[in-house]
Design a protein around this motif. Structure first.
Motif, PDB file in Angstrom:
ATOM      1  N   LYS A  47       0.821  -1.217   0.000  1.00 49.51           N
ATOM      2  CA  LYS A  47       0.000   0.000   0.000  1.00 49.51           C
ATOM      3  C   LYS A  47       0.857   1.270   0.000  1.00 49.51           C
ATOM      4  N   LEU A  48       1.895   1.221  -0.836  1.00 51.69           N
ATOM      5  CA  LEU A  48       2.735   2.395  -1.050  1.00 51.69           C
ATOM      6  C   LEU A  48       2.541   2.885  -2.482  1.00 51.69           C
ATOM      7  N   SER A  49       2.436   4.186  -2.647  1.00 55.71           N
ATOM      8  CA  SER A  49       2.321   4.787  -3.962  1.00 55.71           C
ATOM      9  C   SER A  49       3.710   5.225  -4.416  1.00 55.71           C
ATOM     10  N   ALA A  50       4.129   4.796  -5.609  1.00 55.17           N
ATOM     11  CA  ALA A  50       5.431   5.171  -6.164  1.00 55.17           C
ATOM     12  C   ALA A  50       5.207   5.917  -7.474  1.00 55.17           C
ATOM     13  N   ALA A  51       5.314   7.242  -7.433  1.00 57.22           N
ATOM     14  CA  ALA A  51       5.075   8.079  -8.606  1.00 57.22           C
ATOM     15  C   ALA A  51       6.399   8.560  -9.182  1.00 57.22           C
ATOM     16  N   ASN A  52       6.532   8.437 -10.506  1.00 56.07           N
ATOM     17  CA  ASN A  52       7.735   8.908 -11.188  1.00 56.07           C
ATOM     18  C   ASN A  52       7.605  10.411 -11.423  1.00 56.07           C
ATOM     19  N   ILE A  53       8.448  11.211 -10.748  1.00 51.71           N
ATOM     20  CA  ILE A  53       8.379  12.673 -10.878  1.00 51.71           C
ATOM     21  C   ILE A  53       9.637  13.225 -11.561  1.00 51.71           C
ATOM     22  N   SER A  54      10.315  12.368 -12.332  1.00 49.33           N
ATOM     23  CA  SER A  54      11.579  12.756 -12.972  1.00 49.33           C
ATOM     24  C   SER A  54      11.431  13.984 -13.855  1.00 49.33           C
ATOM     25  N   SER A  55      10.312  14.072 -14.576  1.00 45.58           N
ATOM     26  CA  SER A  55      10.105  15.205 -15.488  1.00 45.58           C
ATOM     27  C   SER A  55       9.558  16.422 -14.769  1.00 45.58           C
ATOM     28  N   SER A  56       8.539  16.218 -13.955  1.00 45.53           N
ATOM     29  CA  SER A  56       7.894  17.360 -13.291  1.00 45.53           C
ATOM     30  C   SER A  56       8.788  18.002 -12.245  1.00 45.53           C
ATOM     31  N   ALA A  57       9.735  17.253 -11.700  1.00 52.93           N
ATOM     32  CA  ALA A  57      10.614  17.784 -10.650  1.00 52.93           C
ATOM     33  C   ALA A  57      12.085  17.709 -11.063  1.00 52.93           C
ATOM     34  N   ALA A  58      12.332  17.840 -12.369  1.00 47.25           N
ATOM     35  CA  ALA A  58      13.710  17.749 -12.859  1.00 47.25           C
ATOM     36  C   ALA A  58      14.581  18.794 -12.175  1.00 47.25           C
ATOM     37  N   PRO A  59      15.702  18.386 -11.595  1.00 45.69           N
ATOM     38  CA  PRO A  59      16.572  19.350 -10.905  1.00 45.69           C
ATOM     39  C   PRO A  59      17.363  20.213 -11.872  1.00 45.69           C
ATOM     40  N   SER A  60      17.876  21.314 -11.368  1.00 43.72           N
ATOM     41  CA  SER A  60      18.767  22.162 -12.153  1.00 43.72           C
ATOM     42  C   SER A  60      20.095  21.436 -12.373  1.00 43.72           C
ATOM     43  N   ASN A  61      20.809  21.862 -13.394  1.00 43.34           N
ATOM     44  CA  ASN A  61      22.102  21.262 -13.712  1.00 43.34           C
ATOM     45  C   ASN A  61      23.190  21.964 -12.906  1.00 43.34           C
ATOM     46  N   PHE A  62      23.547  21.390 -11.772  1.00 44.33           N
ATOM     47  CA  PHE A  62      24.588  21.945 -10.918  1.00 44.33           C
ATOM     48  C   PHE A  62      25.971  21.393 -11.251  1.00 44.33           C
ATOM     49  N   LEU A  63      26.029  20.401 -12.159  1.00 41.26           N
ATOM     50  CA  LEU A  63      27.293  19.701 -12.442  1.00 41.26           C
ATOM     51  C   LEU A  63      27.583  19.684 -13.944  1.00 41.26           C
TER      52      LEU A  63
END
Length: 361
Positions: A323-339
């Protein structure tokens, strides 16, 4: 003439222990297509004396300088005398290291660059992590290695600091401790780093010391002076009981590249379920009101590279059964490019999962 940003990227790539091919690619770019005497001088002046806590990897630097000399000689360009001299000194140092049977660890300095603007004056170093890492993964020393998912999760933390600021954060499989250093940087109220391998845990504690972070000892309430508290704990997913975790009550659970073995998946999901359970503490939120991160805590963020789809599917099924929800947020929460200088780091290969209990959705 190389511009300041290209030279900065070259220096930071060297300090970060980027693969030699990546360092040479940046050296060529800084030289307008070839490794010019100006670029060679820059490397000598800015990279030969760099170290972490007085230690440096002679093997790594020797490899870089050897490849530069070979490439410049093959192109019939000029190799400056200082580069030959430095290479000779490094070869002597490497021989001494071999005679002393020094451990096969390398020291990396990961600098996260501010990405607010494109001009070099705005590309300031926002955070620096000094790390002891293993260069011998073939011996099973994977916990002391630096993985793409930990870089991605660190960029995520630095991109959305308000999610983690003033929160109690608990990381599973912390490895070298990079994520913990970034959590401390954004002002987490408490950082708990865990790992199930004792040698990895010892290396992690060393890295916290390298970064002047406060380490809370299990047998003492006396803390070294530091802005925030960091606790490093041994945690076996197979053996830990709910009572062992009941005293933590974290707001946020994190993990990087911890979905790798189908045998470990049931134990990982069990630990996540225990950490995500919180009685009598509903109503808290992570993030500002109305934003996409608003959720009743606790919440887990797991960054992972899907190397085996069957293992990943095993995790998603086990999570759903728990009963755990695993949502892929790779696109909606894409981090800034710090490297931007880490050419070996493929952020597109990393998925970011946001995990909550279904009762909180």
């Amino acid at each position: 003439m190389a511009d300041a940003e290209q030279l900065l990227h070259l220096k930071l790539a060297f300090l970060a222990g980027e693969p030699p091919a990546c360092v040479l690619a940046l050296a060529r770019k800084a030289g307008g297509g070839s490794i010019t005497p100006h670029v060679q001088n820059f490397l000598l002046e800015n990279c030969t004396n760099t170290n972490v806590d007085g230690r440096q990897s002679s093997t790594y630097a020797t490899t870089i300088f050897k490849r530069i000399i070979s490439e410049v000689e093959l192109s019939s360009d000029v190799v400056i005398d200082g580069l030959y001299e430095e290479f000779a000194q490094r070869m002597l140092s490497k021989a001494k290291d071999s005679l002393l049977n020094r451990t096969d660890h390398i020291y990396k300095e990961i600098s996260f660059l501010s990405s607010t603007h494109d001009d070099v004056s705005s590309r300031l170093i926002s955070a620096v992590a000094r790390l002891s890492c293993s260069s011998n993964m073939l011996e099973g020393d994977t916990g002391c290695s630096l993985w793409p998912s930990s870089l991605f999760l660190s960029e995520f933390i630095l991109s959305y600091p308000k999610i983690f600021s003033t929160k109690c954060c608990f990381e599973l499989g912390s490895g070298v401790g990079l994520v913990g250093i970034c959590l401390n940087y954004v002002g987490a109220s408490k950082v708990i780093l865990t790992d199930g391998d004792t040698s990895t845990l010892n290396n992690m504690k060393e890295n916290m010391e390298l970064n002047n972070l406060c380490i809370e000892q299990e047998d003492s309430k006396v803390l070294k002076e530091s802005k925030n508290k960091v606790e490093c704990k041994y945690l076996s997913w197979e053996e830990v009981a709910e009572s062992d975790l009941s005293g933590y009550q974290p707001d946020i659970i994190l993990g990087a590249d911890i979905i790798y073995d189908p045998v470990c998946v049931p134990h990982l999901v069990r630990v996540l379920s225990m950490l995500l359970k919180r009685d009598g503490r509903g109503g808290e939120t992570n993030g500002k009101s109305g934003d996409e991160f608003e959720t009743e805590s606790p919440v887990a963020y797991i960054a992972t590279v899907v190397r085996n789809i069957e293992t990943f599917n095993c995790f998603t099924k086990a999570a759903a059964d728990a009963k755990l929800s695993a949502a892929n947020i790779s696109s909606s929460a894409a981090p800034s490019n710090f490297l931007p200088y880490m050419l070996s780091y493929d952020r597109s290969s990393v998925q970011l999962l946001k995990i909550t209990t279904l009762s909180y959705n």
